[in-house]
Scaffold this motif. Sequence first.
Motif, short mmCIF file in Angstrom:
data_model
loop_
_atom_site.label_atom_id
_atom_site.label_comp_id
_atom_site.label_asym_id
_atom_site.label_seq_id
_atom_site.Cartn_x
_atom_site.Cartn_y
_atom_site.Cartn_z
N ARG A 79 -31.24 8.42 2.76
CA ARG A 79 -30.20 9.16 2.20
C ARG A 79 -30.98 10.39 1.39
O ARG A 79 -30.64 11.49 1.66
N LEU A 80 -31.91 9.89 0.54
CA LEU A 80 -32.64 10.84 -0.37
C LEU A 80 -33.48 11.70 0.66
O LEU A 80 -33.50 13.10 0.15
N MET A 81 -34.07 11.29 1.72
CA MET A 81 -35.20 11.97 2.42
C MET A 81 -34.43 12.59 3.44
O MET A 81 -34.81 13.88 3.65
N ASN A 82 -33.10 12.28 3.54
CA ASN A 82 -32.15 13.15 4.52
C ASN A 82 -33.18 13.79 5.92
O ASN A 82 -32.90 14.74 6.12
N ARG A 83 -33.65 12.58 6.60
CA ARG A 83 -34.42 13.35 7.70
C ARG A 83 -34.07 12.54 8.98
O ARG A 83 -34.64 13.08 10.00
N GLU A 315 -34.28 25.36 8.42
CA GLU A 315 -34.61 23.72 8.04
C GLU A 315 -33.23 23.11 7.75
O GLU A 315 -32.96 22.07 8.15
N LYS A 316 -32.41 23.79 6.97
CA LYS A 316 -31.06 23.36 6.92
C LYS A 316 -30.41 22.98 8.08
O LYS A 316 -29.90 21.82 8.21
N VAL A 317 -30.28 24.05 9.00
CA VAL A 317 -29.46 23.78 10.37
C VAL A 317 -30.07 22.49 10.87
O VAL A 317 -29.30 21.74 11.25
N MET A 318 -31.53 22.31 11.10
CA MET A 318 -31.92 21.36 11.73
C MET A 318 -31.67 19.90 10.95
O MET A 318 -31.21 18.76 11.42
N ARG A 319 -31.98 19.95 9.60
CA ARG A 319 -31.81 18.60 8.76
C ARG A 319 -30.43 18.20 8.90
O ARG A 319 -30.09 17.15 8.48
N SER A 320 -29.43 19.26 8.68
CA SER A 320 -27.99 19.00 8.82
C SER A 320 -27.42 18.33 10.04
O SER A 320 -26.58 17.77 10.10
N GLY A 321 -28.14 18.41 11.03
CA GLY A 321 -27.82 17.97 12.36
C GLY A 321 -26.45 18.49 12.84
O GLY A 321 -25.56 17.77 13.14
N TYR A 322 -26.71 19.83 12.84
CA TYR A 322 -25.48 20.64 13.06
C TYR A 322 -25.28 20.35 14.67
O TYR A 322 -25.84 20.36 15.62
N GLN A 323 -23.71 20.17 14.74
CA GLN A 323 -23.12 19.98 16.06
C GLN A 323 -22.03 21.49 16.18
O GLN A 323 -21.21 21.36 15.46
N VAL A 324 -22.26 22.16 17.21
CA VAL A 324 -21.95 23.50 17.10
C VAL A 324 -21.02 23.54 18.49
O VAL A 324 -21.59 23.56 19.67
#
Length: 795
Positions: A79-83, A315-324
């Motif tokens: 969770r800390l790495m959020n990868r 990077e935030k979009v990718m790291r957040s795993g956005y489902q759009v």
Amino acid sequence: MQTKKPPARMGRYANLSTMKRASRPKRSGAHHKGRFVWFRNLSWRKKTLVLLSPLLIFLIATPIITYVMYAHDIADQERLMNRNNTGIVLTDINGKTFYSVGRAEHRALVPLSQISDNVKHALIASEDKDFYKHGGFNLLSTVRALFTGVGGGSTITQQLAKNTLLSDERSIFRKYQELTMSIAIEQTYTKDQILDMYLNSVYFGENAFGIEEAARVYFNKSPNDLDLAESAMLIGLLPAPSAYSPISGNAQYAKRQQTTVLSRMVTNGYITEEQKSAALAEELKYGAGASQVNSVAPHFAEMVIAELSEKYGYEKVMRSGYQVKTTLDLSTQQTLQESLNAGMGHITAMGGSNASGIVIDPKTGEVRALIGSADYNNPQWGKVNMVTTARQPASTFKSIYYAYALADGVITPATILHDVKTTFGGDYTPLDADKKERGDISVRRAISQSLNIPSVEVMQKYSIDKSIVAANNLGVSAVSKDKNYGLSLALGSAEVPLAQMANAYAAFANGGKQYSKLTLIKEINDKFGGKVESSPAVVRQAISKEGAYLISSILSDNSARAPIFGSSLTVPGRTVAVKTGTTNDNRDAWTIGYTEDYVVGVWVGNNDNSVMRSGGSDMAGPIWRNTMKKLLATIPDKAFTMPRSIVQKSVCTKNGGLAEKSGPNTYTEYFMSGALPTETCNVEPTMISVCELSSGKVISINETALDTTKQSKDTTNCIAPKMQVCDLSNGTIVSIDAATYTTYQYSTDTANCHQEPGANKIQACDTSIGQVVTIYQSQLDGTRYTSDTANCNKV
């Protein structure tokens, strides 16, 4: 009379009620200052305590609250790495996935021992040279970065913390949160663990999270095999991975970053100058980079990702795993694609190579389908999105200033224009596409038939400046008042993207209301199921509802368009407005049309702007028409909504003036109630065909002169009246046309019908006609018939 004494208890206040009440003095500044007397009376130590109390509360509460919020994340390495579960998934309005990237469920943690020392040394030298000395943060660097904006100011530990906070906000609160989390991380993990987690989770660009993916994507290697040059190149990407990528970004920037990293490694004693020079001289061989977009709507997917990246950061979009959930409708996309594919054979045969299209819902401003190019995989031009690339819109631009001129009452649909060779402004002489002249012609017919000369006349009437304002009001921002277009702007000489032109037509379709920005995204959820806020679409009145209706009425008039275009743009049984455009030498071909439910725009041409052999209605028109037919197949026909302020009036064809009444040379036209024609006209007489009863002949008369005793409207059964007479030549009763009766040949005395003796026939002068005729001698009366045949004259 004695005065009653007041009660003793009232004493000296007895007369208070009779005294004039003194007015209350106004409050002075001194009164307000009195509120802070308590503060002034405090000692300087207590004053300091009072003033610093909010700051102390902030400094104490923030770490506690932040730790409580993120304690679980700090204790869990993953969770800390959020990868994990990173990437992007795009679905259409019905939830069907049409694009995805990333979405790794779990990435294995590469131990620090399996990562090249070159990578570790390059990272520390470049990003945090005191990593093994500080307790999680560098106060001097943090303060400098916060107040000057120069440098990241974050240690490796703080950057790791940022992966959880997911915020690039530059603020004191944000930095303080980051600082407190970094301290907590330092208290939980060793330095090597922190370095290992950072290298396994940091974003390197090309959709690569962590050093293992980066080594494979960029160099097809494992992390342990990266040499000095490769390691310095990868670490140099970290400040801006997408921009610095040597594969898809700027290779020169990437080399500059590599040089910077190597220089810092020299400065911090990790390598020598000789090693630096050798690394810089090494020619690096790169991998394929991020996988290419694989989607039925690749350009649309790119537009969505670009919009998300601009707002949140890629990077935030990718790291957040956005489902759009997007506005795309895959069935509409398929319809547009099939129509485009069907048209490409003809397009290629006529010298074209590319086509693009867009479908918009004008009621919401949402994009339902978008094709940026006919072949996304074409190596020369496939990746270029021609929906958003500016090209000359040609005659499709006419609708914009015509609509505004109608809305402002400068012209009406009945205004008479002049399609004759004209020089405007002293040096501009446009010609119609067919080089013909049609003389006087109404506004309705001029734009429907896309005539150039009358259109330039309209822009001259309305003015170039107002036409530019009209375009801007309708969202066509590519047209600028700072450019000197001249009257050629009337024929679409300015370059405009198809997306902007189609959105302008969406305003016409939606009663003048327009969404200032086309909507691509409906909702966003992150990988934890949380909804991400997005800005709602803003609708505005881009043109009056009257102006929108009038231009829609004109552009949907199939009969007005027919003399030039025939039925090539007609959608049978449907009320559809449409306008085509063709630039000089057929370099660009356009067709844009709409109903209240759909706007469909199509561009055809060559990316290199080379000449084609045909234009808008022939090249783009079939794609537009086929798409619109399929979209409307299951929808009942619907006329454009007419505002109450629109009225219908009879006007004369000749001058467009208001007619006193309807007639053969009038037609019904739509007007704004406050912008009627100022001219009037007398209706020419209505001529009708009738049967003349006396002769049995069809003749033309003024309708008002009809006499039913002499004429009949039944021209089908028009025959001369018959009469029974005695034929004197043979003594028989016959039926003849009344018009052929003559007294020397026939007699109305049918009771005594007998043949006259042949010997008694003589030559005589018929004075009624001035001719010598043969009659029976008994008919010689000296009046009508005389024996003077030598001087036979009509009397």
